[in-house]
Scaffold this active site. Structure first.
Site, PDB file in Angstrom:
ATOM      1  N   GLN A  35       0.819  -1.215   0.000  1.00 13.56           N
ATOM      2  CA  GLN A  35       0.000   0.000   0.000  1.00 13.56           C
ATOM      3  C   GLN A  35       0.851   1.262   0.000  1.00 13.56           C
ATOM      4  O   GLN A  35       0.484   2.278   0.576  1.00 13.56           O
ATOM      5  CB  GLN A  35      -0.937  -0.014   1.207  1.00 13.56           C
ATOM      6  CG  GLN A  35      -1.893  -1.180   1.190  1.00 13.56           C
ATOM      7  CD  GLN A  35      -2.760  -1.248   2.442  1.00 13.56           C
ATOM      8  OE1 GLN A  35      -2.796  -0.331   3.246  1.00 13.56           O
ATOM      9  NE2 GLN A  35      -3.463  -2.344   2.587  1.00 13.56           N
ATOM     10  N   CYS A  36       1.970   1.215  -0.665  1.00 10.73           N
ATOM     11  CA  CYS A  36       2.940   2.311  -0.689  1.00 10.73           C
ATOM     12  C   CYS A  36       2.855   3.031  -2.040  1.00 10.73           C
ATOM     13  O   CYS A  36       2.470   2.436  -3.051  1.00 10.73           O
ATOM     14  CB  CYS A  36       4.342   1.720  -0.487  1.00 10.73           C
ATOM     15  SG  CYS A  36       5.692   2.909  -0.596  1.00 10.73           S
ATOM     16  N   GLY A  37       3.251   4.290  -2.055  1.00 16.62           N
ATOM     17  CA  GLY A  37       3.313   5.019  -3.316  1.00 16.62           C
ATOM     18  C   GLY A  37       4.303   4.422  -4.304  1.00 16.62           C
ATOM     19  O   GLY A  37       4.197   4.642  -5.506  1.00 16.62           O
ATOM     20  N   PHE A  38       5.247   3.639  -3.798  1.00 11.66           N
ATOM     21  CA  PHE A  38       6.242   2.995  -4.667  1.00 11.66           C
ATOM     22  C   PHE A  38       5.851   1.567  -5.066  1.00 11.66           C
ATOM     23  O   PHE A  38       6.631   0.877  -5.726  1.00 11.66           O
ATOM     24  CB  PHE A  38       7.613   2.966  -3.974  1.00 11.66           C
ATOM     25  CG  PHE A  38       8.196   4.327  -3.719  1.00 11.66           C
ATOM     26  CD1 PHE A  38       8.514   5.176  -4.768  1.00 11.66           C
ATOM     27  CD2 PHE A  38       8.422   4.760  -2.428  1.00 11.66           C
ATOM     28  CE1 PHE A  38       9.054   6.435  -4.541  1.00 11.66           C
ATOM     29  CE2 PHE A  38       8.964   6.014  -2.178  1.00 11.66           C
ATOM     30  CZ  PHE A  38       9.270   6.858  -3.238  1.00 11.66           C
ATOM     31  N   THR A  39       4.659   1.133  -4.675  1.00  8.79           N
ATOM     32  CA  THR A  39       4.234  -0.245  -4.936  1.00  8.79           C
ATOM     33  C   THR A  39       4.277  -0.585  -6.425  1.00  8.79           C
ATOM     34  O   THR A  39       4.524  -1.739  -6.787  1.00  8.79           O
ATOM     35  CB  THR A  39       2.835  -0.503  -4.341  1.00  8.79           C
ATOM     36  OG1 THR A  39       2.910  -0.298  -2.921  1.00  8.79           O
ATOM     37  CG2 THR A  39       2.351  -1.918  -4.603  1.00  8.79           C
TER      38      THR A  39
END
Length: 159
Positions: A35-39
């Site tokens: 659930q990360c912006g870098f996913t």
């Protein structure tokens, strides 16, 4: 001095995997989160794995929930997410801690072997990457915003 091959880790099914299994390969170790912006980097990591595995390269993913609670799921949920959303086929391991007293021994070693900005050892966020050469030595550390595509030349140089 320890190498990657001196460690082991549990995979998402709970089986203990000796990292010696990756002996003589170039390896990229990444702490991941669903659930990360870098996913979206999962796609690039999988592309690297697909394109370069025949030349002796592997990506190893280590889910971690220490940054913003962005990996809250259990192993089965993590596996389903990675497979369904990004068709991840590179080895994924059980959720670990990368910082603090309970940091996985692999990450304690990686952080001391390849320090961050200004000599920092702490992992700052999800998708921090460590490049390990064919001798099992950590040779580079990349910030979370370093895309898999951007570090591909460094990987290919080691292959």
């Amino acid at each position: 001095m320890p190498t990657l091959y001196d460690f082991s880790a549990s995979d998402l099914s709970g089986a203990e995997v000796p990292l010696d299994r990756f002996r003589s390969q170039v390896v990229l170790v990444v702490n991941t989160a669903s659930q990360c912006g870098f996913t979206q980097q999962y796609a690039g990591l999988e592309r690297l794995h697909e394109d370069l595995s025949a030349r002796g390269f592997a990506v190893l993913g280590f889910p971690c929930n220490q940054f913003g609670g962005q990996e809250p799921g259990e192993a089965a949920e993590i596996a389903a997410f990675c497979t369904t959303k990004f068709d991840v086929r590179f080895p994924m391991f059980a959720k670990i801690e990368v910082n603090g007293a309970n940091a996985h021994p692999l990450y304690r070693w990686l952080k001391s072997a390849a320090k961050g900005l200004l000599g920092s050892e702490a992992i700052k966020w999800n998708f921090t990457k460590f490049l390990v050469d064919r001798d099992g030595r950590a040779v580079a550390r990349y910030a979370p915003n370093a895309t898999p595509e951007a570090i591909r030349p460094d990987i290919e140089q080691l292959l």
